[in-house]
Design a protein around this motif. Structure first.
Motif, PDB file in Angstrom:
ATOM      1  N   ASN A 191       0.654  -1.161  -0.079  1.00  0.00           N
ATOM      2  CA  ASN A 191       0.045  -0.045   0.048  1.00  0.00           C
ATOM      3  C   ASN A 191       0.900   1.255   0.001  1.00  0.00           C
ATOM      4  O   ASN A 191       0.783   2.346  -0.643  1.00  0.00           O
ATOM      5  N   LEU A 192       1.779   1.271   0.997  1.00  0.00           N
ATOM      6  CA  LEU A 192       2.915   2.459   0.870  1.00  0.00           C
ATOM      7  C   LEU A 192       3.502   2.613  -0.707  1.00  0.00           C
ATOM      8  O   LEU A 192       3.679   3.719  -0.832  1.00  0.00           O
ATOM      9  N   TYR A 193       4.102   1.381  -1.022  1.00  0.00           N
ATOM     10  CA  TYR A 193       4.600   1.631  -2.297  1.00  0.00           C
ATOM     11  C   TYR A 193       3.765   2.124  -3.369  1.00  0.00           C
ATOM     12  O   TYR A 193       4.288   2.983  -4.179  1.00  0.00           O
ATOM     13  N   HIS A 194       2.387   1.703  -3.598  1.00  0.00           N
ATOM     14  CA  HIS A 194       1.580   2.493  -4.351  1.00  0.00           C
ATOM     15  C   HIS A 194       1.224   3.973  -4.299  1.00  0.00           C
ATOM     16  O   HIS A 194       1.276   4.832  -4.981  1.00  0.00           O
ATOM     17  N   ARG A 195       1.358   4.305  -2.893  1.00  0.00           N
ATOM     18  CA  ARG A 195       1.080   5.706  -2.479  1.00  0.00           C
ATOM     19  C   ARG A 195       2.170   6.489  -3.039  1.00  0.00           C
ATOM     20  O   ARG A 195       2.229   7.567  -3.468  1.00  0.00           O
ATOM     21  N   PHE A 196       3.589   6.047  -2.866  1.00  0.00           N
ATOM     22  CA  PHE A 196       4.591   6.740  -3.213  1.00  0.00           C
ATOM     23  C   PHE A 196       4.570   6.755  -4.824  1.00  0.00           C
ATOM     24  O   PHE A 196       5.126   7.952  -5.214  1.00  0.00           O
ATOM     25  N   ILE A 197       4.354   5.896  -5.546  1.00  0.00           N
ATOM     26  CA  ILE A 197       4.287   5.950  -7.065  1.00  0.00           C
ATOM     27  C   ILE A 197       3.391   7.018  -7.405  1.00  0.00           C
ATOM     28  O   ILE A 197       3.547   7.873  -8.407  1.00  0.00           O
ATOM     29  N   ASN A 198       2.140   7.139  -6.756  1.00  0.00           N
ATOM     30  CA  ASN A 198       1.083   8.095  -7.200  1.00  0.00           C
ATOM     31  C   ASN A 198       1.498   9.272  -6.852  1.00  0.00           C
ATOM     32  O   ASN A 198       1.003  10.353  -7.164  1.00  0.00           O
ATOM     33  N   GLU A 199       2.483   9.508  -5.922  1.00  0.00           N
ATOM     34  CA  GLU A 199       2.965  10.899  -5.599  1.00  0.00           C
ATOM     35  C   GLU A 199       3.922  11.425  -6.298  1.00  0.00           C
ATOM     36  O   GLU A 199       4.313  12.518  -6.433  1.00  0.00           O
ATOM     37  N   GLU A 200       4.579  10.557  -7.178  1.00  0.00           N
ATOM     38  CA  GLU A 200       5.573  10.923  -7.898  1.00  0.00           C
ATOM     39  C   GLU A 200       5.132  12.029  -9.194  1.00  0.00           C
ATOM     40  O   GLU A 200       4.194  11.802  -9.714  1.00  0.00           O
ATOM     41  N   THR A 201       5.684  12.850  -9.411  1.00  0.00           N
ATOM     42  CA  THR A 201       5.351  14.196 -10.330  1.00  0.00           C
ATOM     43  C   THR A 201       6.545  14.244 -11.454  1.00  0.00           C
ATOM     44  O   THR A 201       7.671  13.867 -11.099  1.00  0.00           O
ATOM     45  N   LYS A 202       6.404  15.205 -12.248  1.00  0.00           N
ATOM     46  CA  LYS A 202       7.677  15.478 -13.265  1.00  0.00           C
ATOM     47  C   LYS A 202       8.585  16.282 -12.402  1.00  0.00           C
ATOM     48  O   LYS A 202       9.628  16.454 -12.858  1.00  0.00           O
ATOM     49  N   ASP A 203       8.398  17.003 -11.576  1.00  0.00           N
ATOM     50  CA  ASP A 203       9.212  17.698 -10.751  1.00  0.00           C
ATOM     51  C   ASP A 203      10.053  17.045  -9.582  1.00  0.00           C
ATOM     52  O   ASP A 203      11.058  17.440  -9.100  1.00  0.00           O
ATOM     53  N   THR A 204       9.556  15.922  -9.262  1.00  0.00           N
ATOM     54  CA  THR A 204      10.074  14.967  -8.267  1.00  0.00           C
ATOM     55  C   THR A 204      11.034  13.995  -9.100  1.00  0.00           C
ATOM     56  O   THR A 204      11.711  13.079  -8.363  1.00  0.00           O
ATOM     57  N   LYS A 205      10.539  13.476 -10.254  1.00  0.00           N
ATOM     58  CA  LYS A 205      11.173  12.553 -10.836  1.00  0.00           C
ATOM     59  C   LYS A 205      12.804  12.736 -10.871  1.00  0.00           C
ATOM     60  O   LYS A 205      13.305  13.564 -11.221  1.00  0.00           O
ATOM     61  N   GLY A 206      13.431  11.424 -10.341  1.00  0.00           N
ATOM     62  CA  GLY A 206      14.871  11.473 -10.011  1.00  0.00           C
ATOM     63  C   GLY A 206      15.356  12.166  -8.984  1.00  0.00           C
ATOM     64  O   GLY A 206      16.651  12.545  -9.055  1.00  0.00           O
ATOM     65  N   ARG A 207      14.632  12.375  -8.089  1.00  0.00           N
ATOM     66  CA  ARG A 207      15.048  13.246  -6.882  1.00  0.00           C
ATOM     67  C   ARG A 207      14.402  12.698  -5.725  1.00  0.00           C
ATOM     68  O   ARG A 207      13.242  12.062  -5.613  1.00  0.00           O
ATOM     69  N   TYR A 208      15.195  12.913  -4.734  1.00  0.00           N
ATOM     70  CA  TYR A 208      14.770  12.155  -3.186  1.00  0.00           C
ATOM     71  C   TYR A 208      13.707  13.278  -2.707  1.00  0.00           C
ATOM     72  O   TYR A 208      14.225  14.384  -2.725  1.00  0.00           O
TER      73      TYR A 208
END
Length: 260
Positions: A191-208
């Protein structure tokens, strides 16, 4: 018997005879009423003098104890002077804290619980299955002194870096789940994994980055006014930055890239 020995013997006998005469004379004087009063006064004075001598002896003992205590205090003050010297001569510039990097094996990600941070260990060779997890660098004393007073409020240098430790734990815990193989995930981790993926945006891609929900999930700190002030200080010190607008706000670790 030599004449010198005879003279010494006569002198000794005469001395003893004289002492006996003085003793008898004093005893006779003590029987006279007028002299008896004087002798009683002399006895009283001797008693008072004896008491004073006893008090003086006690006072001397106390003074010796005080003197010993003062010597110990002087010795401790020497150490205090060294501390004061160090305090007054703090270097104006302290070395920057380097960004640390921790390497996590893929097998470790599968075996450990999803919400525990990976402990660092000496690794000579990096296996093929590995992910790099970089941490938020601590702030230096110079950086902390450069933060405006109105922004720091009553927060201390130690409190800021303690918060950085907690944020690093949250980052490590989050990305351990993202690096974990799906087939080895339990229900909570999935469940946490799917939430993390959904929170990804173009601004956060490749960044912690972490979200407020990650802070609540993995950190012991409360997301209160004090913590929001700490986040402001970390943004001021260029440790964090906010990207995107509206809705949920990602907190990105500035200058640190994800290595896949």
């Amino acid at each position: 018997m030599a004449s010198s020995d005879l003279e010494l013997l006569c002198s000794h006998v005469n001395e003893k005879t004289g002492n006996i005469k003085k003793t008898l004379s004093l005893r006779n004087c003590g029987q006279e009423p007028t002299l008896k009063t004087v002798l009683n006064k002399i006895g009283d004075e001797i008693t008072v003098a004896n008491e004073l001598l006893n008090k003086l002896e006690l006072e001397i003992q106390q003074q010796e104890q005080t003197n010993n205590s003062l010597k110990e205090l002087c010795e401790s003050l020497e150490d205090y002077k060294d501390i004061e010297h160090l305090k007054e001569n703090i270097p104006s510039h302290l070395p920057q804290v380097r960004v640390t990097q921790r390497w996590v094996k893929g097998s470790d990600l599968d075996s450990e619980e999803p919400n525990k941070a990976v402990e660092p260990g000496p690794i000579k060779k990096f296996p093929k299955e590995q992910r790099s997890i970089k941490e938020l660098p601590f702030i230096t004393s110079d950086e902390f002194n450069g933060v405006p007073s109105y922004m720091k409020s009553r927060l201390t240098y130690g409190q800021i870096n303690d918060s950085i430790k907690e944020i690093n734990k949250a980052v490590i815990s989050k990305y351990k789940i993202l690096y974990q193989r799906k087939k080895s995930m339990n229900f909570v981790a999935r469940n946490l994994y799917h939430r993390f993926i959904n929170e990804e945006t173009k601004d956060t891609k490749g960044r912690y980055f972490i979200m407020e929900a990650d802070i609540k999930e993995f950190m012991t700190l409360k997301v209160d006014r004090k913590f929001l002030v700490i986040l402001s200080i970390l943004r001021h010190c260029q440790r964090l930055s906010e990207v995107g607008g509206g809705g949920l706000t990602p907190y990105v670790i500035t200058g640190v890239l994800v290595s896949f």
